[in-house]
Scaffold this motif. Structure first.
Motif, PDB file in Angstrom:
ATOM      1  N   TYR A  74       0.839  -1.207   0.000  1.00  0.00           N
ATOM      2  CA  TYR A  74       0.000   0.000   0.000  1.00  0.00           C
ATOM      3  C   TYR A  74       0.873   1.256   0.000  1.00  0.00           C
ATOM      4  O   TYR A  74       0.664   2.177  -0.794  1.00  0.00           O
ATOM      5  CB  TYR A  74      -0.907  -0.025   1.230  1.00  0.00           C
ATOM      6  CG  TYR A  74      -1.711   1.245   1.447  1.00  0.00           C
ATOM      7  CD1 TYR A  74      -2.979   1.397   0.879  1.00  0.00           C
ATOM      8  CD2 TYR A  74      -1.223   2.270   2.255  1.00  0.00           C
ATOM      9  CE1 TYR A  74      -3.713   2.557   1.080  1.00  0.00           C
ATOM     10  CE2 TYR A  74      -1.955   3.427   2.467  1.00  0.00           C
ATOM     11  CZ  TYR A  74      -3.203   3.562   1.881  1.00  0.00           C
ATOM     12  OH  TYR A  74      -3.944   4.709   2.100  1.00  0.00           O
ATOM     13  N   TRP A  75       1.881   1.292   0.872  1.00  0.00           N
ATOM     14  CA  TRP A  75       2.760   2.468   0.963  1.00  0.00           C
ATOM     15  C   TRP A  75       3.641   2.613  -0.274  1.00  0.00           C
ATOM     16  O   TRP A  75       3.971   3.730  -0.677  1.00  0.00           O
ATOM     17  CB  TRP A  75       3.586   2.395   2.231  1.00  0.00           C
ATOM     18  CG  TRP A  75       2.779   2.723   3.464  1.00  0.00           C
ATOM     19  CD1 TRP A  75       1.798   3.665   3.570  1.00  0.00           C
ATOM     20  CD2 TRP A  75       2.876   2.093   4.743  1.00  0.00           C
ATOM     21  NE1 TRP A  75       1.270   3.659   4.852  1.00  0.00           N
ATOM     22  CE2 TRP A  75       1.911   2.713   5.595  1.00  0.00           C
ATOM     23  CE3 TRP A  75       3.661   1.069   5.266  1.00  0.00           C
ATOM     24  CZ2 TRP A  75       1.734   2.344   6.912  1.00  0.00           C
ATOM     25  CZ3 TRP A  75       3.479   0.694   6.587  1.00  0.00           C
ATOM     26  CH2 TRP A  75       2.534   1.334   7.401  1.00  0.00           C
ATOM     27  N   TYR A  78       1.300   4.194  -2.616  1.00  0.00           N
ATOM     28  CA  TYR A  78       0.885   5.528  -2.152  1.00  0.00           C
ATOM     29  C   TYR A  78       1.990   6.555  -2.365  1.00  0.00           C
ATOM     30  O   TYR A  78       1.739   7.658  -2.876  1.00  0.00           O
ATOM     31  CB  TYR A  78       0.518   5.456  -0.676  1.00  0.00           C
ATOM     32  CG  TYR A  78      -0.199   6.677  -0.148  1.00  0.00           C
ATOM     33  CD1 TYR A  78      -1.587   6.693  -0.034  1.00  0.00           C
ATOM     34  CD2 TYR A  78       0.498   7.804   0.266  1.00  0.00           C
ATOM     35  CE1 TYR A  78      -2.255   7.807   0.459  1.00  0.00           C
ATOM     36  CE2 TYR A  78      -0.153   8.929   0.741  1.00  0.00           C
ATOM     37  CZ  TYR A  78      -1.533   8.916   0.848  1.00  0.00           C
ATOM     38  OH  TYR A  78      -2.196  10.018   1.330  1.00  0.00           O
ATOM     39  N   TYR A  79       3.217   6.212  -1.976  1.00  0.00           N
ATOM     40  CA  TYR A  79       4.310   7.180  -2.013  1.00  0.00           C
ATOM     41  C   TYR A  79       5.185   7.077  -3.265  1.00  0.00           C
ATOM     42  O   TYR A  79       5.759   8.074  -3.701  1.00  0.00           O
ATOM     43  CB  TYR A  79       5.192   7.021  -0.778  1.00  0.00           C
ATOM     44  CG  TYR A  79       4.500   7.402   0.502  1.00  0.00           C
ATOM     45  CD1 TYR A  79       4.207   8.730   0.790  1.00  0.00           C
ATOM     46  CD2 TYR A  79       4.113   6.441   1.417  1.00  0.00           C
ATOM     47  CE1 TYR A  79       3.555   9.090   1.963  1.00  0.00           C
ATOM     48  CE2 TYR A  79       3.467   6.781   2.604  1.00  0.00           C
ATOM     49  CZ  TYR A  79       3.191   8.104   2.871  1.00  0.00           C
ATOM     50  OH  TYR A  79       2.540   8.454   4.030  1.00  0.00           O
ATOM     51  N   GLY A 133      -3.157   1.810  -2.733  1.00  0.00           N
ATOM     52  CA  GLY A 133      -2.268   2.890  -2.313  1.00  0.00           C
ATOM     53  C   GLY A 133      -2.156   3.968  -3.366  1.00  0.00           C
ATOM     54  O   GLY A 133      -2.201   5.160  -3.063  1.00  0.00           O
ATOM     55  N   MET A 134      -2.032   3.559  -4.618  1.00  0.00           N
ATOM     56  CA  MET A 134      -1.937   4.526  -5.712  1.00  0.00           C
ATOM     57  C   MET A 134      -3.209   5.355  -5.824  1.00  0.00           C
ATOM     58  O   MET A 134      -3.167   6.533  -6.189  1.00  0.00           O
ATOM     59  CB  MET A 134      -1.661   3.792  -7.026  1.00  0.00           C
ATOM     60  CG  MET A 134      -0.286   3.145  -7.091  1.00  0.00           C
ATOM     61  SD  MET A 134      -0.067   1.996  -8.496  1.00  0.00           S
ATOM     62  CE  MET A 134      -0.346   3.104  -9.877  1.00  0.00           C
ATOM     63  N   LYS A 136      -4.954   6.272  -3.325  1.00  0.00           N
ATOM     64  CA  LYS A 136      -5.092   7.031  -2.080  1.00  0.00           C
ATOM     65  C   LYS A 136      -6.313   6.593  -1.267  1.00  0.00           C
ATOM     66  O   LYS A 136      -7.017   7.409  -0.673  1.00  0.00           O
ATOM     67  CB  LYS A 136      -5.188   8.538  -2.359  1.00  0.00           C
ATOM     68  CG  LYS A 136      -4.120   9.095  -3.286  1.00  0.00           C
ATOM     69  CD  LYS A 136      -2.709   8.860  -2.761  1.00  0.00           C
ATOM     70  CE  LYS A 136      -1.668   9.480  -3.688  1.00  0.00           C
ATOM     71  NZ  LYS A 136      -0.272   9.181  -3.313  1.00  0.00           N
ATOM     72  N   LEU A 139      -6.472   5.010   4.860  1.00  0.00           N
ATOM     73  CA  LEU A 139      -5.683   3.959   5.489  1.00  0.00           C
ATOM     74  C   LEU A 139      -6.497   3.066   6.420  1.00  0.00           C
ATOM     75  O   LEU A 139      -6.370   1.829   6.370  1.00  0.00           O
ATOM     76  CB  LEU A 139      -4.517   4.580   6.263  1.00  0.00           C
ATOM     77  CG  LEU A 139      -3.574   3.590   6.958  1.00  0.00           C
ATOM     78  CD1 LEU A 139      -2.951   2.655   5.939  1.00  0.00           C
ATOM     79  CD2 LEU A 139      -2.496   4.340   7.738  1.00  0.00           C
TER      80      LEU A 139
END
Length: 207
Positions: A74-75, A78-79, A133-134, A136, A139
């Protein structure tokens, strides 16, 4: 076969490292590493049946492992987005086609229920955390549905292992049959949804 080789390695890790190994393997299974849960959880069930492992500790370790792996993916999404996923994934035998398939699945129907259902779909369950994650996805809902979905799937395979202690090939056969049933059900569900949307659109245009 690479799957059989990975299965043998997984069994050796479980025998040597106990709950910590189960945590690690299920974390990898929930990421982009080619570690099939069908090769891990039934054997955990064997160990529980033999009295070597505690059932609740086994479920706790594997569920936390699944959640940890899901969060890492996920991270990454996300990042770092897709470039980071592909860069890291090449060291873990990432199948780019499967990732893109999962992206399309998530983008068509974003929401907590998408991530939950994906936990029971072959291939998709390994990658779903990345597009979440991409995209958003919040969480807390992600953690909740990932934990519940992964625990149900892990528990199902562990139960099979407990019931079929001496029949490893049968365990694999049944788990793959369940995959097929779930895929068929998902296809039927998607077809029904599309048909209902088309019918609703036609009804609005008539008015």
């Amino acid at each position: 076969m690479i799957t059989e080789f990975i299965s043998e390695i997984a069994v050796r890790i479980l025998e040597a490292t106990a709950y910590a190994g189960a945590f690690l393997l299920m974390a990898l299974e929930s990421m982009i590493a080619p570690v099939p849960s069908e090769a891990v959880m039934p054997f955990v069930g064997f160990l529980v049946t033999d009295g070597k492992w505690n059932l609740w500790l086994a479920m706790l370790a594997t569920s936390l492992g699944s959640l940890a792996g899901s969060l890492v993916s996920y991270w990454m999404g996300y990042y770092g987005g897709k470039p980071l996923v592909l860069k890291v994934g090449r060291y873990l035998l990432l199948n780019r086609h499967d990732l893109e398939l999962t992206e399309r699945y998530f983008n068509r129907r974003q929401g907590w229920y998408t991530v939950f259902v994906a936990r029971f779909i072959p291939v998709v369950r390994h990658f779903i955390s990345i597009p979440a994650g991409m995209g958003k996805m919040p969480l807390i809902p992600f953690i909740l549905v990932s934990a519940v979905g992964a625990t149900l799937w892990n528990g199902f395979l562990l139960y099979l292992g407990m019931r079929l202690r001496e029949h490893w090939t049968v365990v694999q056969k049944y788990s793959h049959q369940v995959d097929i049933v779930i895929v068929v059900a998902a296809v039927i569900g998607i077809g029904w949804f599309i048909r209902a949307r088309l019918a609703a659109g036609k009804h609005r245009s008539d008015h």
